[in-house]
Scaffold this motif. Structure first.
Motif, mmCIF file in Angstrom:
data_model
loop_
_atom_site.group_PDB
_atom_site.id
_atom_site.type_symbol
_atom_site.label_atom_id
_atom_site.label_comp_id
_atom_site.label_asym_id
_atom_site.label_seq_id
_atom_site.Cartn_x
_atom_site.Cartn_y
_atom_site.Cartn_z
ATOM 1 N N SER A 156 0.828 -1.212 0.000
ATOM 2 C CA SER A 156 0.000 0.000 0.000
ATOM 3 C C SER A 156 0.860 1.259 0.000
ATOM 4 C CB SER A 156 -0.936 0.000 1.208
ATOM 5 O OG SER A 156 -1.831 -1.084 1.122
ATOM 6 N N ALA A 157 2.002 1.203 0.693
ATOM 7 C CA ALA A 157 2.925 2.343 0.706
ATOM 8 C C ALA A 157 3.480 2.590 -0.695
ATOM 9 C CB ALA A 157 4.059 2.106 1.701
ATOM 10 N N PHE A 158 3.884 1.531 -1.379
ATOM 11 C CA PHE A 158 4.368 1.672 -2.748
ATOM 12 C C PHE A 158 3.271 2.236 -3.636
ATOM 13 C CE2 PHE A 158 7.918 -0.912 -1.449
ATOM 14 C CZ PHE A 158 8.930 -0.599 -2.342
ATOM 15 N N ALA A 159 2.067 1.683 -3.508
ATOM 16 C CA ALA A 159 0.942 2.141 -4.336
ATOM 17 C C ALA A 159 0.645 3.610 -4.090
ATOM 18 C CB ALA A 159 -0.292 1.285 -4.061
ATOM 19 N N LYS A 160 0.695 4.037 -2.847
ATOM 20 C CA LYS A 160 0.411 5.441 -2.511
ATOM 21 C C LYS A 160 1.434 6.370 -3.166
ATOM 22 C CE LYS A 160 -0.452 8.580 1.262
ATOM 23 N NZ LYS A 160 -1.351 8.702 2.369
ATOM 24 N N ILE A 161 2.699 6.053 -3.015
ATOM 25 C CA ILE A 161 3.749 6.916 -3.569
ATOM 26 C C ILE A 161 3.721 6.909 -5.103
ATOM 27 C CG2 ILE A 161 6.254 7.209 -3.785
ATOM 28 C CD1 ILE A 161 6.425 6.265 -0.845
#
Length: 181
Positions: A156-161
């Motif tokens: 989710s962190a990768f997707a957000k960035i």
């Protein structure tokens, strides 16, 4: 992106010996408990945030394995790891078994399925994330860690960035075709 000579062989955990302090600590623990020798017939691969050096304080060691006979595998887990704190085994589905336990304050999770270890989503996500980290650099890595410390899961962190919409686990897998060596 790093050239091929610098690409980590994640299928051989020896890279941990020369990594961050946490990676070195994990290497010592896995070696001490003989993890990869015990599981050698099951193609064990350490996946997740620790190999990528994007772990946070409570990150666990995730190991994927390929299993055909789950009864034999379960017996191996019981025979070798029940002595460790918080040992537990659960079947998520008929062909997926998850084993957790703690060694020296680090949780270890063994995820076993009938899928080849290097074809599991855990391994595939790690390779994609590794390539993205190399492509975008240190500030990108620090941003991922910051989001993780805020409680956001890795994918989710990768997707957000990356401004990805939809299921982050599925969206990240779409990057495979663009990040081929």
């Amino acid at each position: 992106m790093k050239n091929k000579a610098n690409i980590v062989n994640f299928k051989d955990m020896s890279y941990l010996r020369n990594g961050s302090n946490k990676q070195k600590e994990c290497y010592k623990i896995l070696t001490k408990i003989n993890m990869f020798n015990i599981l050698k017939d099951y193609m064990p691969i350490l996946v997740g945030t620790i190999p990528l050096n994007i772990d946070i304080e409570n990150s666990d060691l995730d190991i994927v394995c390929q299993v055909d006979d789950f009864e034999i595998f379960e017996n191996i887990l019981f025979d070798n790891f029940t002595k460790y704190e918080d040992f537990r085994i659960k079947y998520k589905e008929k062909n997926i078994i998850v084993c957790n336990f703690i060694v020296e304050k680090i949780e270890i999770e063994i995820y076993a399925s009938n899928v080849e270890s290097h074809k599991t989503n855990g391994y595939r996500h790690m390779i994609i994330e590794y390539k993205l980290l190399n492509l975008y650099g240190e500030k990108f890595r620090e941003s991922i860690i910051k989001l993780k410390k805020e409680g956001i899961k890795t994918e989710s962190a990768f997707a957000k960035i990356l401004n990805l919409n939809g299921n982050p686990y599925e969206e990240l897998l779409k990057y495979e075709r663009y990040l081929l060596d």
